[in-house]
Enzyme design. Structure first.
Site, PDB file in Angstrom:
ATOM      1  N   CYS A 213       0.867  -1.165   0.000  1.00 54.64           N
ATOM      2  CA  CYS A 213       0.000   0.000   0.000  1.00 54.64           C
ATOM      3  C   CYS A 213       0.910   1.222   0.000  1.00 54.64           C
ATOM      4  O   CYS A 213       2.058   1.139  -0.413  1.00 54.64           O
ATOM      5  CB  CYS A 213      -0.946  -0.015   1.192  1.00 54.64           C
ATOM      6  SG  CYS A 213      -0.116   0.062   2.793  1.00 54.64           S
ATOM      7  N   ALA A 214       0.440   2.342   0.497  1.00 50.28           N
ATOM      8  CA  ALA A 214       1.223   3.577   0.425  1.00 50.28           C
ATOM      9  C   ALA A 214       2.499   3.523   1.247  1.00 50.28           C
ATOM     10  O   ALA A 214       3.518   4.107   0.874  1.00 50.28           O
ATOM     11  CB  ALA A 214       0.369   4.759   0.869  1.00 50.28           C
TER      12      ALA A 214
END
Length: 272
Positions: A213-214
């Site tokens: 994810c980020a």
């Protein structure tokens, strides 16, 4: 999107209804910035190359404007003159800030298709004036982008498409990475960090699936008992590890895409 009907039916200003929308205007640079850059490329190309440049940039502009995909332009900047990427970022920020100051807000992070469907069509009845302002500011910035990029390209003789003697082309992420490797600028930090994480997971043969994810590297393993303790991950720069049986999240930070890319390569090399 949950409040779309509410915003559309209200005559109150969009800026008052949805001030957070000022942080989602990055798509404006796709819509109005890229065409200005493309015009500068065309105007500064050698006369003999103008047709080739036009054939090259038109599909790129259409893709950027409609879908918000700007990779050919972004990596051409990074490949030829990174300073142009910096100038683009500054102008994009000024465009978004100016638009917000004049009342433009919305979910405008992509291209024209997204802007039309999420903003213009549902909001037009009560908020069309804002979109007239948006287009007016955007057209002005097409001219600003054109003038700034044309000046910089000519002033510093940047070899943008059509100005060099080589084949007229634009560049991709793969081209940029290959150039970094050839120049000896490839950073080994991400490779080493990924290798450290891989060893802490019990080696490539213990990896089932990899994602991110980020900020987190998400990994599922075949045998969780082979995974080492948190200190093994922290020794390679991890901020923490979240464990759920065979599923793990290594908190890496904003550089997780580069770490994940190196991690994937190491796993693939082991499979070969």
């Amino acid at each position: 999107m949950e409040h779309l009907k509410e915003f559309a039916s209200s005559s109150q200003s969009l800026k008052a209804l949805f001030p957070e929308g000022g942080f989602a205007l990055q798509g404006l640079s796709n819509l109005f910035g890229v065409p200005g850059i493309a015009l500068a490329f065309y105007a500064t190309a050698k006369k003999a190359n103008k047709k080739k440049v036009l054939a090259l940039i038109v599909p790129g502009v259409i893709t950027a404007v409609l879908a918000g995909i700007t990779e050919p332009f972004d990596y051409t900047f990074l490949f030829i003159a990174p300073v142009l990427f910096f100038v683009h970022a500054v102008l994009a920020a000024i465009l978004a800030t100016t638009s917000y100051a004049l009342g433009v807000v919305g979910d405008m992070g992509g291209g024209l298709i997204e802007i039309i469907t999420k903003n213009w069509i549902p909001m037009a009845a009560n908020h069309w004036q804002i979109y007239v302002i948006q287009v007016g500011v955007g057209l002005a910035f097409i001219l600003i982008y054109f003038l700034v990029f044309r000046f910089l390209i000519l002033k510093f003789d940047f070899k943008t498409p059509g100005r060099a003697d080589e084949e007229v082309t634009m560049f991709t992420k793969a081209d940029y990475k290959e150039k970094k490797q050839e120049d000896g600028h490839e950073d080994d930090l991400y490779h080493d960090q990924a290798l450290g994480f891989l060893e802490a997971f019990g080696g490539a043969e213990n990896i089932e699936n990899v994602n991110n994810c980020a900020t987190r590297l998400r990994v599922s393993v075949k045998d969780e008992n082979q995974v080492q303790n948190d200190d093994a991950f922290k020794a390679w720069g991890a901020h923490g590890v979240i464990r759920n049986n065979k599923y793990f999240q290594v908190i890496v930070g904003l550089n997780v895409p580069q770490v994940r890319e190196s991690f994937d390569k190491l796993v693939e090399e082991n499979e070969k």
